[in-house]
Design a protein around this motif. Structure first.
Motif, PDB file in Angstrom:
ATOM      1  N   THR A 252      -1.181  -5.167  -2.208  1.00  0.00           N
ATOM      2  CA  THR A 252      -2.580  -5.022  -2.639  1.00  0.00           C
ATOM      3  C   THR A 252      -2.849  -5.884  -3.867  1.00  0.00           C
TER       4      THR A 252
ATOM      5  N   GLY B 143       6.514  -2.824  -1.745  1.00  0.00           N
ATOM      6  CA  GLY B 143       5.589  -1.712  -1.873  1.00  0.00           C
ATOM      7  C   GLY B 143       4.174  -2.095  -1.486  1.00  0.00           C
ATOM      8  N   HIS B 144       3.407  -1.119  -1.011  1.00  0.00           N
ATOM      9  CA  HIS B 144       2.024  -1.418  -0.632  1.00  0.00           C
ATOM     10  C   HIS B 144       1.201  -1.852  -1.836  1.00  0.00           C
ATOM     11  N   ASP B 145       1.541  -1.351  -3.029  1.00  0.00           N
ATOM     12  CA  ASP B 145       0.841  -1.773  -4.242  1.00  0.00           C
ATOM     13  C   ASP B 145       1.083  -3.249  -4.534  1.00  0.00           C
TER      14      ASP B 145
ATOM     15  N   GLY C 203       9.982  -0.267   3.199  1.00  0.00           N
ATOM     16  CA  GLY C 203       9.738  -0.040   1.778  1.00  0.00           C
ATOM     17  C   GLY C 203      10.308  -1.095   0.848  1.00  0.00           C
TER      18      GLY C 203
ATOM     19  N   THR D  93      -0.025  -0.467   3.464  1.00  0.00           N
ATOM     20  CA  THR D  93       0.936   0.613   3.716  1.00  0.00           C
ATOM     21  C   THR D  93       1.717   0.343   4.991  1.00  0.00           C
TER      22      THR D  93
ATOM     23  N   SER E 286       4.318  -2.276   4.296  1.00  0.00           N
ATOM     24  CA  SER E 286       5.422  -1.689   3.544  1.00  0.00           C
ATOM     25  C   SER E 286       6.347  -0.888   4.461  1.00  0.00           C
ATOM     26  N   ARG E 287       5.756  -0.124   5.380  1.00  0.00           N
ATOM     27  CA  ARG E 287       6.564   0.641   6.345  1.00  0.00           C
ATOM     28  C   ARG E 287       7.361  -0.294   7.248  1.00  0.00           C
TER      29      ARG E 287
ATOM     30  N   THR F 232      -2.666  -2.859   7.382  1.00  0.00           N
ATOM     31  CA  THR F 232      -2.819  -2.256   6.063  1.00  0.00           C
ATOM     32  C   THR F 232      -1.603  -2.592   5.216  1.00  0.00           C
TER      33      THR F 232
END
Length: 86
Positions: free
Chosen positions: A39, A34-36, A31, A23, A26-27, A21
């Motif tokens: 995406t 960013g996950h955005d 960070g 997210t 990103s983890r 994913t």
């Protein structure tokens, strides 16, 4: 195409054992991305075989031989606990 994000994403896909994913990526990088961002990168365009060739062509040319072949296998192994996609 942002090759840095592509490298990061493919490294993540190769190294993750569970669900992949944005997210989770990103983890994994604490960070820093960013996950955005991921995406948006993935949904920004539909990647084609041409895009793949642009990325891999330099490597292919480095190892190219007259008697060599390039084989690509996109087989997905079925697992006993998954349903077939219909």
């Amino acid at each position: 195409m942002d090759k840095e994000q592509l490298e990061l994403y493919t490294d993540y896909l190769l190294s993750t054992f569970g669900y992949a994913t944005a997210t989770g990526l990103s983890r994994m990088v604490d960070g820093q991305v960013g996950h955005d961002q991921i995406t948006r990168f993935l949904s920004g365009k539909e990647f084609t075989s041409k895009d793949l060739w642009i990325v891999v062509k330099p490597t292919v040319r480095e190892v190219e031989q007259d008697d060599g072949v390039l084989i690509s296998d996109d087989t997905i192994q079925e697992k006993p606990y998954t349903d077939e996609t219909k």
